[in-house]
Design a protein around this motif. Structure first.
Motif, PDB file in Angstrom:
ATOM      1  N   SER A   1       0.849  -1.189   0.000  1.00 49.98           N
ATOM      2  CA  SER A   1       0.000   0.000   0.000  1.00 49.98           C
ATOM      3  C   SER A   1       0.882   1.235   0.000  1.00 49.98           C
ATOM      4  O   SER A   1       2.062   1.180   0.326  1.00 49.98           O
ATOM      5  CB  SER A   1      -0.941  -0.005   1.203  1.00 49.98           C
TER       6      SER A   1
ATOM      7  N   ILE B   1      -3.823   3.683  -0.294  1.00 52.14           N
ATOM      8  CA  ILE B   1      -4.412   2.933  -1.390  1.00 52.14           C
ATOM      9  C   ILE B   1      -3.650   1.622  -1.498  1.00 52.14           C
ATOM     10  O   ILE B   1      -2.428   1.601  -1.333  1.00 52.14           O
ATOM     11  CB  ILE B   1      -4.373   3.731  -2.716  1.00 52.14           C
ATOM     12  N   ARG B   2      -4.390   0.548  -1.721  1.00 54.22           N
ATOM     13  CA  ARG B   2      -3.741  -0.751  -1.888  1.00 54.22           C
ATOM     14  C   ARG B   2      -4.416  -1.488  -3.037  1.00 54.22           C
ATOM     15  O   ARG B   2      -5.598  -1.281  -3.310  1.00 54.22           O
ATOM     16  CB  ARG B   2      -3.785  -1.582  -0.609  1.00 54.22           C
ATOM     17  N   ARG B   3      -3.659  -2.328  -3.675  1.00 53.81           N
ATOM     18  CA  ARG B   3      -4.182  -3.138  -4.774  1.00 53.81           C
ATOM     19  C   ARG B   3      -5.051  -4.240  -4.195  1.00 53.81           C
ATOM     20  O   ARG B   3      -4.678  -4.901  -3.226  1.00 53.81           O
ATOM     21  CB  ARG B   3      -3.016  -3.729  -5.569  1.00 53.81           C
TER      22      ARG B   3
ATOM     23  N   TRP C   1      -8.485  -1.324  -6.791  1.00 52.28           N
ATOM     24  CA  TRP C   1      -7.762  -0.668  -5.703  1.00 52.28           C
ATOM     25  C   TRP C   1      -8.755  -0.291  -4.619  1.00 52.28           C
ATOM     26  O   TRP C   1      -9.900   0.079  -4.905  1.00 52.28           O
ATOM     27  CB  TRP C   1      -7.056   0.604  -6.185  1.00 52.28           C
TER      28      TRP C   1
END
Length: 181
Positions: free
Chosen positions: A2, A11-13, A57
């Motif tokens: 993140s 934000i993280r995948r 995301w």
């Protein structure tokens, strides 16, 4: 992995294991605009289009990440059309992107399936930051445009996209057919 999207937000995948959480966000998006409709059919959209080729995301409050990554994506959960819980550790926004082909020039480009920020976190710059994030991602992979579809009645989204330089390129028109003539 993140990274900070904005102060206070990361934000993280997302992963393919988060299918049911994605479905809840999509259903909530449509329920916000059309509260009297049933959106259980959206499960088929997720089944058909969500893959490793369509990145997802999640935005979480800094220090609260991890709840979404524990989502197991069971079929029972994905059939639920219950509103998304607003616990502090749940993602507060999502961005899901697919691929499309420009019908004029034949080039692949990013297409935004969904950008959703829960109401309690709106008007804090998250939508703008997500759009800038996906624009950078698309540019880095070689895309020269991004497409999206927005309802005419969704004035806040229209304002956001207009402020970011998005322009109407085509109009999607529909005609409802009745059984009686």
């Amino acid at each position: 992995m993140s990274e900070q999207l904005l102060p206070g937000y990361i934000i993280r995948r997302g992963s393919l294991l988060e299918r049911s959480l994605l479905l809840k966000f999509i259903q909530r998006t449509y329920q916000d605009l059309f509260p009297d409709e049933d959106f259980s059919h959206l499960e088929q959209t997720v089944k058909q289009y969500f893959s490793s080729d369509t990145p997802l995301w999640w935005v979480e409050e800094e220090g609260e990440q991890g709840a979404g990554s524990r989502e197991q994506g069971s079929n029972k959960e994905s059939l639920s059309s219950a509103p998304l819980p607003l616990c502090p550790s749940a993602p507060i926004a999502c961005l899901w992107v697919g691929n499309a082909i420009d019908q004029v020039h034949g080039n692949r480009h990013a297409h935004i399936f969904i950008l959703y920020v829960v109401p309690e976190h709106r008007r804090r710059g998250i939508g703008t930051a997500l759009m800038r994030y996906v624009e950078n991602w698309a540019f880095q992979r070689g895309d020269r445009q991004i497409g999206l579809q927005v309802f005419q009645s969704n004035k806040p989204a229209l304002n956001l996209y207009n402020q970011l330089g998005y322009q109407t390129q085509s109009l999607w028109m529909v005609k409802f057919l009745s059984a009686e003539k």
